[in-house]
Design an enzyme around this catalytic site. Structure first.
Site, PDB file in Angstrom:
ATOM      1  N   GLU A 474       0.869  -1.183   0.000  1.00  0.00           N
ATOM      2  CA  GLU A 474       0.000   0.000   0.000  1.00  0.00           C
ATOM      3  C   GLU A 474       0.900   1.225   0.000  1.00  0.00           C
ATOM      4  O   GLU A 474       1.242   1.750  -1.050  1.00  0.00           O
ATOM      5  CB  GLU A 474      -0.929  -0.028   1.210  1.00  0.00           C
ATOM      6  CG  GLU A 474      -2.084   0.945   1.102  1.00  0.00           C
ATOM      7  CD  GLU A 474      -3.160   0.657   2.133  1.00  0.00           C
ATOM      8  OE1 GLU A 474      -3.948   1.572   2.403  1.00  0.00           O
ATOM      9  OE2 GLU A 474      -3.218  -0.461   2.680  1.00  0.00           O
ATOM     10  N   GLU A 752      -2.297   0.651  13.427  1.00  0.00           N
ATOM     11  CA  GLU A 752      -3.457   1.001  12.604  1.00  0.00           C
ATOM     12  C   GLU A 752      -4.764   0.700  13.330  1.00  0.00           C
ATOM     13  O   GLU A 752      -5.696   1.500  13.325  1.00  0.00           O
ATOM     14  CB  GLU A 752      -3.412   0.201  11.301  1.00  0.00           C
ATOM     15  CG  GLU A 752      -4.595   0.458  10.382  1.00  0.00           C
ATOM     16  CD  GLU A 752      -4.471  -0.256   9.059  1.00  0.00           C
ATOM     17  OE1 GLU A 752      -5.103   0.188   8.084  1.00  0.00           O
ATOM     18  OE2 GLU A 752      -3.734  -1.264   8.981  1.00  0.00           O
TER      19      GLU A 752
END
Length: 895
Positions: A474, A752
């Site tokens: 990502e 996260e």
């Protein structure tokens, strides 16, 4: 009575002034105060002296401005060098300070016509990726003479490293960085005079995929998003006294060959085959072999060549390993003790020819083995194939990884010739080399660790662009993450150059969209067949909020002006509105993303309605835009947005707020947004909402109940509404979900998910699990603003609010911040239960509003050193109790 001293002037937000992309760069200077500097010092005028060639110019300006003062001279031309120094007039008699030291500014190539280079690539186009890196060479002769200047202007389609006569040019990594390549391509400028010699010289450059052609995105990603050929575009300009400038520009006479690096990718890592190496290829003494072929000229994309304001990516720190681990399966894993972003450097390795040594990077261990599942399909592996000789001081050149642990295959502590030891490897930390500007510490070690973890997370994710994560497949510039973390980021580091450059990419890609919808990631590489473009609150709202945040931090009105088409475009054309001009509630909203109750495979399944979050943000950003328009003198727009703000606020109240002040969305996020965004008009309604928020916090046992939208604001909402002890109690909670839980689990960066690692040490089963995300670390803005108690009252920190509010078990705190005027320092402590003292240093040419705890004692002071004392019992209301059924008495789990 003495005057402050001045720093040498800086130019725009440029880190050095070399190769600046402005013909009329604004100047800034800071003040260095000493113990003997007079208090309440303000600048009344300043004098700038320029040396431009043989000409010296002096300008005196009656102004208090010392940040981003207008360029007073005639514009710089391409390549022109000027020197500047400054002195200020101020104090009781408007006496002059001493002159600052001289600083130098040098214009880059300001026009496309200044370039004579041609883009060059290899003779044959590769049919498929990954594209193998290419090496380029050019040998030239310098006649003897006095060298007055030598500059290398260079960029690439891909990322490059350059060498002159075998010596590395500069210390930049992953240059020229990642931009919206179809719109803007950075070029670098290097002073290379010290690398040249009389006679034969060689310039050599290696170019790899970088972000230009590598695989990017989800689900395996896409290759060659920007282009399917690597290329070099450079010119070396050398000036000898009394001789015409010599320009060595890329064109078809340069030679090239494939690199000994077989592949180098962002996600998958680098493969280096030393059997393919040609020692000495960077130097003039190297004899070209037949494998070196003619280059091929290609067209450079029709893009803007940009001299960036942002600092380059560099290696900023070296971390030594702490342990070599044998896993249950027999693997060898090196622990560096810190989750970081960068690369491993091998000090010495000798293996038989053809032997492969593989380094696999990951952030955590699971079941005492390397935890690679969160990487998804990213390999994150660097590999060396040996030629039988010793390899010394090797590191991958064109990739980076997010890791704490590195599994080493093909090399172990048991090797006879070169055993793997703690001295064999180091980790090199890489990120955009921003200047540190803010520091925080307090009496609570775990709160300090939280702040440290957020700082490490920012370092790892501010690598060319502000990314969401640095490890998996990502590493994209998600707008929502940055929008909520930008105030924290801009306290920790000077982000003005980097983020203002990034905003230009955002607006370029946004305004190319027919409805002016900002991309969710910038630069935008999301495949629309995977995720079609659609407008999103919170994320796309960055078009308004980030320019405003940077203006508050740095006082740079030009950012507001330059981004005006972007911010108004988003509000006027991008927002998808319903009949009431609030958001169309048929549109999916990411909303309070990563609510702790969201299932692992449904991160958007939040307790708070996404449309409510979107509507709250819409009211908020409309009010901001009204202020931006007014500041810029756009009076018609200011009137229109102010009217729209009032109407939308009224409709929000009708839609979501009950007559008592409670919200339809009875969640911590909904209530916090309403309080912080001032969505109540009636003070009694706001008080009712605050009481309800406090009750929900107690019911949740002080564990976090918010996601992306609520987390940045909940502690601010509690503090604003008189419940600061609840905010401290939430901060100090250690059960999951909480800010302290990851620290209790050994985290060295912000995660996260609140539970990226479960209490049993297993990794969250969700496929979206990172251990290095800065978004939820936005709590540190509250540490700066409330615990340490410092924030700007006026854009650029000319007026400072100092309002510390002690609570919890924190008995002291301090913050240091390099404002645009100088160093601000604030330290407080509570002794003997209720004796509060504050030590404050306010930089010259600024002032501070000081509000001591209790709020009754308020003072405005100018620059200088101060001590304040008052009586304040920080333990009133501590510790607050959770609200639980009486048969289940709460346990105190705060730390």
């Amino acid at each position: 009575m003495s005057q402050p001293t001045l720093t040498p002037p800086s130019f725009e937000q440029h880190p050095t002034g070399l190769g600046i992309g402005f013909s009329e760069p604004r100047l800034s200077w800071r003040f260095n105060a000493t113990e003997s500097t007079a208090a309440n010092w303000k600048q009344a005028a300043y004098e700038i002296e320029f040396a431009r060639g043989e000409d010296t110019q002096s300008y005196t300006v009656n102004s208090a401005e010392s940040a981003l003062a207008s360029w007073p001279s005639h514009p710089l031309q391409s390549r022109e060098i000027a020197k500047a120094r400054v002195r200020a007039y101020g104090g009781p008699n408007n006496a002059p300070t001493e002159w600052s030291d001289w600083s130098t500014v040098e214009a880059g190539l300001l026009n496309r016509q200044d370039w004579s280079a041609r883009a060059i690539t290899g003779p044959h186009k590769q049919k498929e990726g990954p594209l193998r890196p290419i090496r380029f060479r050019k040998t030239f002769t310098l006649t003897p003479g006095v060298l007055s200047r030598a500059r290398l202007y260079i960029t690439s389609l891909g990322v490059f490293q350059a060498y002159i006569n075998g010596e590395l040019v500069g210390d930049h990594c992953m240059a020229p960085g990642w931009t919206s390549y179809h719109n803007r391509l950075n070029y670098e400028v290097f002073d290379v005079a010290s690398l040249l010699t009389d006679g034969e010289n060689t310039i050599a450059v290696e170019v790899s995929e970088g972000w230009w052609a590598t695989r990017l995105g989800f689900g395996g990603g896409r290759r060659c998003i920007y282009g399917d050929e690597l290329a070099l575009f450079a010119q070396l300009e050398i000036t000898l006294e009394q001789q015409e400038a010599l320009i060595i520009a890329t064109e078809s006479s340069w030679k090239c060959r494939q690199s000994a690096i077989i592949r180098s990718e962002i996600y998958d890592g680098e493969l280096y085959d030393t059997r393919e190496e040609q020692d000495g290829w960077k130097s003039s003494s190297f004899a070209l072999e037949p494998s070196w072929e003619a280059t091929r000229e290609i067209e450079l994309p029709d893009t803007q060549l940009v001299a960036p304001n942002a600092p380059p990516v560099r290696v900023t720190e070296v971390v030594n390993p702490t342990e070599i681990i044998r896993t249950p399966s027999g693997k060898v894993v090196v622990d560096f003790g810190q989750n970081l972003v960068g690369r491993v450097r091998v000090r010495s390795l000798k293996k038989p020819a053809g032997h492969s040594t593989v380094f696999t990077h990951a952030e955590v261990l699971e079941d005492k083995e390397l935890g690679i599942r969160p990487l998804r399909v990213a390999k994150c592996q660097d590999e060396i194939i040996s030629d039988g000789h010793e390899i010394r001081d090797w590191a991958p050149k064109f990739t980076f990884h997010g890791f704490r642990y590195v599994q080493v295959d093909g090399w172990s502590p048991d090797d006879a010739e070169t055993p793997l030891t703690l001295q064999s490897l180091v980790a090199e930390v890489m990120h955009t080399d921003l200047k540190r500007s803010g520091w925080f510490s307090c009496s609570h070690p775990m709160v300090n660790k939280l702040h440290q973890n957020a700082t490490w997370g920012m370092r790892g994710n501010f690598l060319s662009v502000p990314t969401d994560c640095p490890q998996r497949d990502e590493r994209l510039g998600w707008t929502g993450d940055l929008q909520i973390f930008a105030p924290s980021a801009s306290f920790l580091y000077n982000t003005a150059g980097m983020l203002s450059d990034w905003l230009q990419d955002l607006s370029a890609e946004q305004l190319a969209h027919p409805k002016a919808i900002p991309p969710l990631v910038v630069p935008n590489v999301i495949d629309e067949t995977f995720w079609p473009a659609f407008p999103q609150a919170v994320w796309d709202d960055i078009a308004v909020i980030l320019p405003w945040t940077l203006y508050q931090c740095y006082g740079d009105i030009d950012i507001l002006r330059r981004q005006y088409a972007s911010s108004t475009g988003w509000l006027d054309r991008g927002v998808q509105r319903g009949p009431d001009r609030l958001w169309d509630d048929t549109l999916f909203q990411l909303g309070d993303w990563l609510d702790p109750t969201a299932p692992p495979d449904q991160p958007g399944n939040a307790r708070t309605d996404g449309t409510l979050v979107a509507d709250a943000y819409l009211v908020y950003i409309t009010g901001i835009q009204a202020r931006i328009s007014s500041i810029l003198g756009e009076s018609a727009d200011a009137t229109r947005y102010e009217s729209d703000y009032k109407a939308l606020k009224s409709r929000f109240q009708s839609k979501y707020i009950s007559p008592t002040g409670l919200l339809v969305g009875d969640t911590q996020t909904a209530l916090s947004l309403a309080i912080v965004f001032n969505l109540h008009d009636d003070p009694q309604q706001a008080a009712t909402a605050a009481a309800r928020l406090a009750r929900l916090v107690r019911i949740s046992k002080f564990q976090v109940s918010t996601g992306f939208a609520g987390t940045p604001v909940i502690t601010h909402a509690l503090t604003k509404s008189g419940h600061h002890q609840l905010a401290y109690r939430m901060l100090q909670e250690s059960n999951c979900p909480s800010w302290m839980y990851p620290i209790r689990m050994g985290a060295t960066t912000v995660w996260e998910r609140w539970d990226s690692m479960l209490p049993d040490g297993s990794i969250n089963p969700g496929e979206m699990t990172s251990f290095n995300h800065y978004a939820l670390g936005s709590i540190i803005n509250w540490l700066h603003k409330t615990v340490a108690g410092v924030s700007p009252l006026e854009p650029g920190w000319r007026q400072i609010l100092v309002q510390p509010l002690p609570g919890g078990t924190v008995t002291s705190a301090e913050a240091k911040y390099d404002t645009t005027y100088g160093r601000l320092e604030s330290r407080w402590e509570v002794k003997d239960g209720d004796k509060f003292s504050l030590e404050l240093i306010v930089p010259p040419n600024s002032s501070a509003k000081v509000v001591l705890p209790g709020g009754e004692d308020e003072k405005v002071v100018g620059s200088g050193r101060y001590t304040f004392e008052t009586i304040y019992n920080s333990q009133v209301g501590w510790p607050p109790k959770a609200q639980v059924p009486p048969m289940f008495p709460p346990e105190d789990t705060f730390v």
